[in-house]
Design a protein around this motif. Structure first.
Motif, PDB file in Angstrom:
ATOM      1  N   SER A  76       1.373  -0.923  -0.005  1.00 45.98           N
ATOM      2  CA  SER A  76       0.041  -0.231  -0.415  1.00 45.98           C
ATOM      3  C   SER A  76       1.129   1.831   0.295  1.00 45.98           C
ATOM      4  O   SER A  76       1.358   1.329   0.902  1.00 45.98           O
ATOM      5  N   LYS A  77       0.262   2.309  -0.686  1.00 43.94           N
ATOM      6  CA  LYS A  77       1.004   3.327  -1.064  1.00 43.94           C
ATOM      7  C   LYS A  77       0.541   4.286  -0.002  1.00 43.94           C
ATOM      8  O   LYS A  77       0.786   5.677  -0.096  1.00 43.94           O
ATOM      9  N   THR A  78      -0.302   3.918   0.498  1.00 45.68           N
ATOM     10  CA  THR A  78      -1.283   5.044   1.375  1.00 45.68           C
ATOM     11  C   THR A  78      -0.745   6.002   2.998  1.00 45.68           C
ATOM     12  O   THR A  78      -0.095   4.674   3.917  1.00 45.68           O
ATOM     13  N   THR A  79      -0.449   7.388   3.225  1.00 41.51           N
ATOM     14  CA  THR A  79      -0.179   7.190   4.630  1.00 41.51           C
ATOM     15  C   THR A  79      -1.166   7.284   5.578  1.00 41.51           C
ATOM     16  O   THR A  79      -1.746   8.528   5.506  1.00 41.51           O
ATOM     17  N   VAL A  80      -1.483   6.205   6.305  1.00 42.20           N
ATOM     18  CA  VAL A  80      -2.111   6.811   7.264  1.00 42.20           C
ATOM     19  C   VAL A  80      -2.827   6.994   8.854  1.00 42.20           C
ATOM     20  O   VAL A  80      -1.313   6.515   9.260  1.00 42.20           O
ATOM     21  N   GLY A  81      -3.406   7.825   9.090  1.00 38.83           N
ATOM     22  CA  GLY A  81      -2.653   9.003  10.388  1.00 38.83           C
ATOM     23  C   GLY A  81      -4.605   8.020  11.080  1.00 38.83           C
ATOM     24  O   GLY A  81      -5.551   7.105  10.668  1.00 38.83           O
ATOM     25  N   THR A  82      -4.952   9.173  11.860  1.00 41.31           N
ATOM     26  CA  THR A  82      -6.462   9.314  12.387  1.00 41.31           C
ATOM     27  C   THR A  82      -7.508   9.530  11.223  1.00 41.31           C
ATOM     28  O   THR A  82      -6.934   9.796   9.939  1.00 41.31           O
ATOM     29  N   THR A  83      -9.292   8.873  11.842  1.00 45.49           N
ATOM     30  CA  THR A  83     -10.132   9.213  10.916  1.00 45.49           C
ATOM     31  C   THR A  83     -10.218  10.888  10.451  1.00 45.49           C
ATOM     32  O   THR A  83      -9.711  11.186   8.871  1.00 45.49           O
ATOM     33  N   LEU A  84      -8.915  11.575  11.293  1.00 45.04           N
ATOM     34  CA  LEU A  84      -9.315  12.753  10.834  1.00 45.04           C
ATOM     35  C   LEU A  84      -8.490  13.506  10.118  1.00 45.04           C
ATOM     36  O   LEU A  84      -8.775  13.856   8.527  1.00 45.04           O
ATOM     37  N   ASP A  85      -7.256  12.883  10.285  1.00 45.87           N
ATOM     38  CA  ASP A  85      -5.885  12.475   8.984  1.00 45.87           C
ATOM     39  C   ASP A  85      -6.276  12.533   7.781  1.00 45.87           C
ATOM     40  O   ASP A  85      -5.779  13.299   7.091  1.00 45.87           O
ATOM     41  N   ASN A  86      -6.855  10.966   7.636  1.00 45.60           N
ATOM     42  CA  ASN A  86      -7.281  10.576   6.800  1.00 45.60           C
ATOM     43  C   ASN A  86      -8.194  11.538   5.996  1.00 45.60           C
ATOM     44  O   ASN A  86      -8.999  11.166   4.839  1.00 45.60           O
ATOM     45  N   LEU A  87      -9.118  11.802   6.484  1.00 42.52           N
ATOM     46  CA  LEU A  87     -10.495  12.628   5.686  1.00 42.52           C
ATOM     47  C   LEU A  87      -9.705  13.887   4.645  1.00 42.52           C
ATOM     48  O   LEU A  87      -9.913  14.485   4.309  1.00 42.52           O
ATOM     49  N   LYS A  88      -8.343  14.445   6.072  1.00 45.87           N
ATOM     50  CA  LYS A  88      -7.090  15.857   5.273  1.00 45.87           C
ATOM     51  C   LYS A  88      -6.821  15.466   4.309  1.00 45.87           C
ATOM     52  O   LYS A  88      -7.044  15.497   3.234  1.00 45.87           O
TER      53      LYS A  88
END
Length: 256
Positions: A76-88
């Motif tokens: 996976s190439k996605t940087t994952v954070g909290t849901t708020l981070d992911n929404l941004k």
């Protein structure tokens, strides 16, 4: 030495001509009968094999907890954070997509690909639906949040714009959104799960529409594109009753 008198010669010629004439009549009869039988058989076979028109008429909505197409791609190439981070992150990605598609629509129109311009316009508006849903949720978690500025748009030929669009949509549906959905599930943020799920499923259909347009780029179509106002699903043609993602009725769709 055989008798080749004029009488014998003429007799042989008459017999031979009669034989040839008879064979010609038989052959003529045969050639008239066979095509008729062949045509009749072909007609019957065509009637039996004619494809039935399919009408999309969904009854249930897909669910991230039970559907089989929510796995995250390997590497996976996605940087994952909290849901708020992911929404941004999702908003940034969708802002780039809607901006690119609008620009590529104008380029396609200018180059004489009106049918592809309609698809780009439709998909650009679909991404705006995702941006609106994700921004509202992000501002619910962080009231001071402001959406990013549109990025610079790369220039491509129309065919490569379609491929770039398809690649972006495939990334979002198979990598970014499944990763964000998993975090939202872990955080028990059901609203984020729903928003990400609907966007994820819509992106898969967007990729399909782009690849279809790429494969038929030199075959202009009069088929209209229809955009679901709830989740951003896009349907090509008239053969549907409701959205397969959120079940919104056809009457609510926008036409392109």
């Amino acid at each position: 030495m055989p008798d080749i008198s004029r009488r014998n010669f003429m007799r042989s010629a008459v017999v031979g001509a009669a034989a040839i004439s008879t064979l010609g009549v038989l052959a003529g009869c045969s050639s008239q009968e066979k095509p008729a039988a062949k045509t009749e058989t072909k007609t019957d076979a065509s009637a039996d094999s004619a494809p039935a028109a399919k009408m999309l008429d969904p009854k249930t909505m897909p669910d991230a907890a039970t559907a089989s197409n929510f796995a995250i791609v390997e590497d996976s190439k996605t940087t994952v954070g909290t849901t708020l981070d992911n929404l941004k992150s999702a908003i940034t990605g969708e802002t780039g997509a809607t901006t690119k598609y609008a620009a590529w629509a104008a380029a396609a129109e200018k180059e004489g690909f009106a049918h592809i311009a309609r698809l780009f316009h439709c998909t650009s508006d679909a991404e705006k639906i995702h941006i609106e849903l994700e921004t509202k949720l992000a501002q619910k978690l962080e009231p001071s949040y402001k959406a990013p500025e549109p990025p610079q748009v790369p220039s491509h030929t129309v065919d490569l714009s379609l491929i770039a669009g398809a690649n972006g949509e495939i990334y979002e549906t198979s990598d970014m959104y499944p990763a964000f959905i998993k975090v939202a599930q872990q955080e028990n943020n059901n609203e984020a799960v729903q928003v990400f799920t609907r966007a994820k499923l819509a992106e898969a259909y967007h990729a399909e529409r782009y690849l279809d347009a790429y494969n038929t780029i030199d075959t202009p179509t009069d088929d209209k594109y229809y955009l679901c106002p709830i989740c951003g699903y896009i349907h090509k043609g008239e053969n549907f009753i409701a959205c397969p993602i959120c079940l919104a009725p056809k009457a609510s769709f926008s036409e392109y």
